[in-house]
Design an enzyme around this catalytic site. Structure first.
Site, PDB file in Angstrom:
ATOM      1  N   LYS A   1      84.700   0.574 -22.383  1.00 44.33           N
ATOM      2  CA  LYS A   1      84.878  -0.724 -21.720  1.00 44.33           C
ATOM      3  C   LYS A   1      85.047  -0.477 -20.241  1.00 44.33           C
ATOM      4  O   LYS A   1      85.480   0.595 -19.822  1.00 44.33           O
ATOM      5  CB  LYS A   1      86.128  -1.438 -22.251  1.00 44.33           C
ATOM      6  CG  LYS A   1      86.089  -2.932 -22.051  1.00 44.33           C
ATOM      7  CD  LYS A   1      85.228  -3.575 -23.122  1.00 44.33           C
ATOM      8  CE  LYS A   1      85.303  -5.073 -23.124  1.00 44.33           C
ATOM      9  NZ  LYS A   1      84.915  -5.571 -24.447  1.00 44.33           N
TER      10      LYS A   1
HETATM   11  N1  GLU Z   1      81.692  -7.363 -24.503  1.00 43.88           N
HETATM   12  C1  GLU Z   1      81.282  -7.511 -25.855  1.00 43.88           C
HETATM   13  C2  GLU Z   1      82.367  -7.042 -26.801  1.00 43.88           C
HETATM   14  O1  GLU Z   1      83.540  -7.086 -26.487  1.00 43.88           O
HETATM   15  C3  GLU Z   1      79.919  -6.887 -26.122  1.00 43.88           C
HETATM   16  C4  GLU Z   1      79.789  -5.418 -25.827  1.00 43.88           C
HETATM   17  C5  GLU Z   1      78.363  -4.897 -25.896  1.00 43.88           C
HETATM   18  O2  GLU Z   1      77.453  -5.659 -26.153  1.00 43.88           O
HETATM   19  O3  GLU Z   1      78.207  -3.690 -25.671  1.00 43.88           O
HETATM   20  O4  GLU Z   1      82.115  -6.704 -27.927  1.00 43.88           O
END
Ligand code: GLU
Length: 414
Positions: free
Chosen positions: A103
């Protein structure tokens, strides 16, 4: 104090105990692999330089490249990003995706900057974190307050340094520039699917079921739209960060979306009662969908809640102690690492399409996504029954089994 990370670990440890997890594997999973903090200058429109702080954390990469979104928010901090990366590892494993978890985030309030400033901030941030990014290393995506425009700038920045176009370095791009059909609404589609499945487990049809949704960003809006238009559910309450609206006969979601676009808020929507976010959580509904930020359901709110089912559209909306209260009240909680996994699942489809330079039709994306959501839902339900536990613990057991298998087979280097 790493409050959020500690709270996430407490939920994970419940699964570790029940499944009798190898303590060596547990140790590995409790520590993120890499944590990068970048502080970087950007020239503002007025010619002055401002310094920003950004993060990228890779929690675990046993099963493949790291994967996870990037958020822009005034409260972004290392504890939050680290926890979100931790959840991504388990989310990807729950869905059977060949990824680890990551993240990222920048601490900023995006509403305070011009589009051109956001572009420069985004490009410089991506360039700063690119030392650990790459299509086979770590693949970012949208999250809170980031979108397909920002993904295009990330992709372009990376490609300029590579000297050729590297579409597969980020997902959530626009269609026509390596993006996938169905990606924008994917998280909402997944939320709608598991809501339907959870209601079936409570012997209730989705059509006509009363639903309240907290948060009106990408996840909240598309969950509401798909539940209303395709599943015929009655969305009786909606909210954004400024407050909520209630109408017992249900909202026309397309109209509410248009209202929000023109007024910038949901408040004072015609034929609706203005309510607070707290009042909304105490409503007597079939399903409550938290789709805003972490820790929105605390012990106090959990005690007041009357929903039969909670579907976690957001990451980490229920604190670990509130989780126990909901369990005692027999409220079924569909956990974040399953409920909102539709986004990363279609991100995976996007990455596969980019690598193959061959693009799928929308129906193929949507059907494959729904099949995968249902498969994981059922796998979790079976574990829940087998171990007489809650869905969250069952989801952690499922994901941990998969990551632990990888760790054990690969062994610990050297
Ligand atoms: N931000 C989204 C999540 O929390 C998607 C992450 C992604 O597509 O890599 O799952």
């Amino acid at each position: 104090m790493e409050e959020l990370y500690e709270s996430a670990l407490r939920k994970f440890r419940k699964a570790a105990v029940i499944m009798n997890l190898d303590p060596n594997v547990q140790k590995i999973l409790e520590h993120p692999k890499r944590q990068l903090i970048v502080e970087f200058p950007v020239v503002m429109d007025n010619g002055l330089v401002e310094i920003f702080t950004g993060y990228r954390v890779q929690h675990n990469v046993t099963l493949g490249p790291a994967k996870g979104g990037i958020r822009y928010h005034k409260d972004v901090n290392l504890d939050e990003v680290k926890t979100l990366a931790f959840w991504m590892s388990f989310k990807c494993a729950v869905m059977g995706l060949p990824y680890g978890g990551a993240k990222g985030g920048i601490k900023l309030d995006p509403s305070k900057y011009s589009i051109k400033e956001i572009e420069r901030i985004s490009r410089r941030y991506f360039s700063e974190i690119s030392v650990i990014i790459g299509p086979d290393r770590d693949i970012p995506a949208p999250d809170v307050n980031t979108n397909s425009d920002i993904m295009s700038w990330y992709m372009d920045t990376y490609s300029m340094h590579a000297g050729y176009s590297v579409l597969e370095v980020v997902t959530g791009k626009p269609i026509g520039l390596g993006g996938s059909e169905g990606r924008t609404e994917a998280t909402g589609r997944g939320v709608a699917k598991v809501t339907e499945l959870a209601l079936q487990k409570r012997n209730q049809k989705i059509s006509g079921s009363k639903i309240a949704i907290e948060g009106f960003g990408n996840v909240g809006q598309y969950s509401a739209l798909i539940l209303f238009k395709e599943k015929n559910a009655k969305i009786v309450a909606l909210s954004d960060s400024k407050g909520g609206i209630y109408n017992s006969s249900g909202f026309d979601i397309e109209d509410v979306i248009n209202y929000k676009k023109t007024h910038g808020t949901l408040s004072n929507y015609p034929n609706a009662e203005n309510i607070s976010n707290d009042e909304m959580k105490a409503l007597e509904v079939d399903v409550f969908i938290p789709a805003a930020l972490e820790n929105s359901i605390t012990d106090e709110t959990a005690k007041k809640m009357k929903a039969k089912i909670i579907v976690e559209g957001a990451n980490g909306p229920v604190t670990d102690t509130a989780d126990e209260i909901l369990k005692q009240k027999d409220i079924l909680v569909v956990p974040d690492i399953l409920a909102n996994a539709g986004g990363v699942t279609v991100s995976y489809f996007e990455w596969v399409q980019d690598l193959q330079s061959f693009f799928w039709k929308k129906e193929q994306v949507n059907t494959t996504l729904e099949e995968m959501m249902e498969r994981s839902f059922n796998e979790i339900w079976d574990i829940k029954e087998r171990y007489s536990t809650d869905m969250r613990t069952a989801a952690y057991i499922l994901a941990t089994q998969k990551i632990a298998f990888g760790i054990e087979k690969r062994g610990i280097y050297p």
